[in-house]
Design a protein around this motif. Structure first.
Motif, PDB file in Angstrom:
ATOM      1  N   GLN A 148       0.821  -1.200   0.000  1.00 54.10           N
ATOM      2  CA  GLN A 148       0.000   0.000   0.000  1.00 54.10           C
ATOM      3  C   GLN A 148       0.861   1.259   0.000  1.00 54.10           C
ATOM      4  O   GLN A 148       0.603   2.197  -0.749  1.00 54.10           O
ATOM      5  CB  GLN A 148      -0.936   0.005   1.213  1.00 54.10           C
TER       6      GLN A 148
ATOM      7  N   LEU B 126       2.271   1.829  -3.483  1.00 56.76           N
ATOM      8  CA  LEU B 126       1.319   2.115  -4.556  1.00 56.76           C
ATOM      9  C   LEU B 126       0.511   3.395  -4.344  1.00 56.76           C
ATOM     10  O   LEU B 126       0.026   3.977  -5.319  1.00 56.76           O
ATOM     11  CB  LEU B 126       0.346   0.943  -4.710  1.00 56.76           C
ATOM     12  N   GLU B 127       0.351   3.819  -3.103  1.00 56.22           N
ATOM     13  CA  GLU B 127      -0.534   4.947  -2.827  1.00 56.22           C
ATOM     14  C   GLU B 127      -0.119   6.190  -3.618  1.00 56.22           C
ATOM     15  O   GLU B 127       1.035   6.597  -3.602  1.00 56.22           O
ATOM     16  CB  GLU B 127      -0.537   5.255  -1.335  1.00 56.22           C
TER      17      GLU B 127
ATOM     18  N   VAL C  15      -4.302   5.222  -6.834  1.00 61.24           N
ATOM     19  CA  VAL C  15      -4.553   4.458  -5.617  1.00 61.24           C
ATOM     20  C   VAL C  15      -4.700   5.440  -4.459  1.00 61.24           C
ATOM     21  O   VAL C  15      -3.915   6.373  -4.322  1.00 61.24           O
ATOM     22  CB  VAL C  15      -3.395   3.478  -5.337  1.00 61.24           C
TER      23      VAL C  15
ATOM     24  N   CYS D   7     -10.604   5.378   1.982  1.00 67.89           N
ATOM     25  CA  CYS D   7     -11.471   4.442   1.259  1.00 67.89           C
ATOM     26  C   CYS D   7     -12.492   3.808   2.195  1.00 67.89           C
ATOM     27  O   CYS D   7     -13.668   3.665   1.854  1.00 67.89           O
ATOM     28  CB  CYS D   7     -10.618   3.366   0.602  1.00 67.89           C
TER      29      CYS D   7
ATOM     30  N   ILE E 207      -7.202  -3.099  -2.276  1.00 68.71           N
ATOM     31  CA  ILE E 207      -6.614  -1.878  -2.814  1.00 68.71           C
ATOM     32  C   ILE E 207      -7.778  -1.024  -3.286  1.00 68.71           C
ATOM     33  O   ILE E 207      -8.736  -1.538  -3.877  1.00 68.71           O
ATOM     34  CB  ILE E 207      -5.686  -2.164  -4.009  1.00 68.71           C
ATOM     35  N   CYS E 208      -7.708   0.280  -3.046  1.00 71.45           N
ATOM     36  CA  CYS E 208      -8.782   1.181  -3.471  1.00 71.45           C
ATOM     37  C   CYS E 208      -8.266   2.180  -4.493  1.00 71.45           C
ATOM     38  O   CYS E 208      -7.175   2.733  -4.334  1.00 71.45           O
ATOM     39  CB  CYS E 208      -9.357   1.933  -2.271  1.00 71.45           C
ATOM     40  N   VAL E 209      -9.081   2.414  -5.509  1.00 73.72           N
ATOM     41  CA  VAL E 209      -8.735   3.368  -6.560  1.00 73.72           C
ATOM     42  C   VAL E 209      -9.809   4.446  -6.599  1.00 73.72           C
ATOM     43  O   VAL E 209     -11.008   4.134  -6.566  1.00 73.72           O
ATOM     44  CB  VAL E 209      -8.615   2.673  -7.929  1.00 73.72           C
TER      45      VAL E 209
ATOM     46  N   TYR F 149      -0.364  -2.252 -12.628  1.00 75.84           N
ATOM     47  CA  TYR F 149       0.541  -1.120 -12.418  1.00 75.84           C
ATOM     48  C   TYR F 149       1.737  -1.297 -13.350  1.00 75.84           C
ATOM     49  O   TYR F 149       2.347  -2.373 -13.404  1.00 75.84           O
ATOM     50  CB  TYR F 149       1.003  -1.049 -10.962  1.00 75.84           C
TER      51      TYR F 149
ATOM     52  N   ARG G 210      -6.356  -7.430  -3.145  1.00 78.81           N
ATOM     53  CA  ARG G 210      -4.917  -7.138  -3.157  1.00 78.81           C
ATOM     54  C   ARG G 210      -4.129  -8.417  -3.433  1.00 78.81           C
ATOM     55  O   ARG G 210      -4.090  -9.341  -2.614  1.00 78.81           O
ATOM     56  CB  ARG G 210      -4.510  -6.536  -1.819  1.00 78.81           C
TER      57      ARG G 210
END
Length: 313
Positions: free
Chosen positions: A187, A190-191, A224, A230, A245-247, A266, A296
């Protein structure tokens, strides 16, 4: 009932306790004090208040605000790892997406194959479920479906499963495997980064009345977002850092019905990596700006490796 509240509260207020074990001890003490029946309600109210207080800083508007769904039409061979799925769970046939991770296996959401008895897997086409334009079509049955053992159909957790192809897929420009997320793609890594999802799902909330799924493959990019933010869009405990994972759904862009099980990728060092699978969104609609939630992949690398023999990093 009480155990589900435990998960919710510890997720939202883990900083208040050094360990889950310590909190469980406190939980039992307070239960004995308040009594079983009364404590369940007190416990839920407290968890809700903590969640609401932590989420207030995000100023989330939960009113429906319909917009045109964002997204772009995929070019041929742009997503050669994308699979289209038709699955029979009598008496209905369901649409889902999937991802080719080896010549022998397609990864998808558990809720797509759970209780399904048979289906078809389509590879190598931007047209959905079109045997004429597809590079390959496979007939699969329940014996080819592997649902993650802890999946329960409720709560949105552990929503991952595998489909074993009856014969190996033949790789070409239209059909390619995608590497799984590397373990460092957490996380924190990627955030804020831009990721991509693709699928044949609904392109607007208006089409959901007649369930008019799109026949052409579309994709959408988005950043992300943080898990704390989220979680504020959904019921307490539904979104978890370990599982999801939240987008961002800002501008009404994101996944919708029919995209389930499809890839979230990604682009890193000139290569696409599979970091998530489309899991769920808001019951209020796909265009209201809520984040899209994905399973995830890094949390399930060992399970995938054990089932498929794929080497994971």
């Amino acid at each position: 009932m009480a155990s589900s509240f435990l998960v919710i509260f510890t997720l939202l207020s883990s900083s208040c306790y050094n360990s889950v074990a310590a909190y469980q001890s406190s939980y039992e003490v307070n239960r004995n004090y308040f009594g079983d029946f009364a404590y369940d309600f007190w416990y839920w109210d407290l968890a809700w208040l903590v969640w609401d207080k932590q989420c207030s800083k995000y100023n989330i508007n939960r009113e429906v605000d319909a917009r045109i769904t964002g997204g772009d039409l995929a070019a041929p061979n742009m997503f050669p790892y994308q699979a289209g799925l038709l699955l029979l769970r009598a008496p209905k046939i369901y649409q889902c997406g999937g991802v080719l991770i080896s010549v022998n296996y397609v990864l998808t959401a558990a809720h797509c194959i759970y209780m399904s008895t048979r289906g078809k897997v389509f590879l190598g086409s931007t047209d959905f479920a079109n045997p004429v334009t597809s590079a390959a079509v496979f007939n699969v049955s329940a014996s080819d479906f592997y649902v993650y053992e802890k999946y329960t159909l409720s709560g949105g957790r552990d929503d991952i499963g595998l489909i074993r192809l009856p014969t190996p897929a033949t790789l070409s420009a239209a059909v390619q495997t995608i590497p799984l997320a590397r373990r460092f793609m957490t996380q924190s890594f990627l955030e804020g980064k831009t990721v991509t999802t693709s699928g044949w799902g609904l392109t607007s909330d208006g089409s959901s009345e007649k369930m008019q799924f799109n026949l052409l493959l579309y994709y959408v990019d988005g950043p992300v977002i943080g898990m704390r933010e989220c979680a504020c869009y959904y019921l307490p405990g539904l979104v978890r850092s370990l599982n999801h994972i939240c987008v961002s759904g800002e501008g009404g862009r994101g996944s919708c019905d029919g995209d389930s099980g499809g890839p979230l990728t990604y682009y890193y060092n000139n290569k696409n990596y599979l970091i998530g699978l489309t899991a769920f969104g808001s019951a209020g609609g796909c265009e209201i700006g809520f984040p899209s939630v994905y399973t995830r992949i890094t949390s399930y690398l060992d399970w995938i490796a054990e089932r498929t023999g794929i080497k994971v990093d």
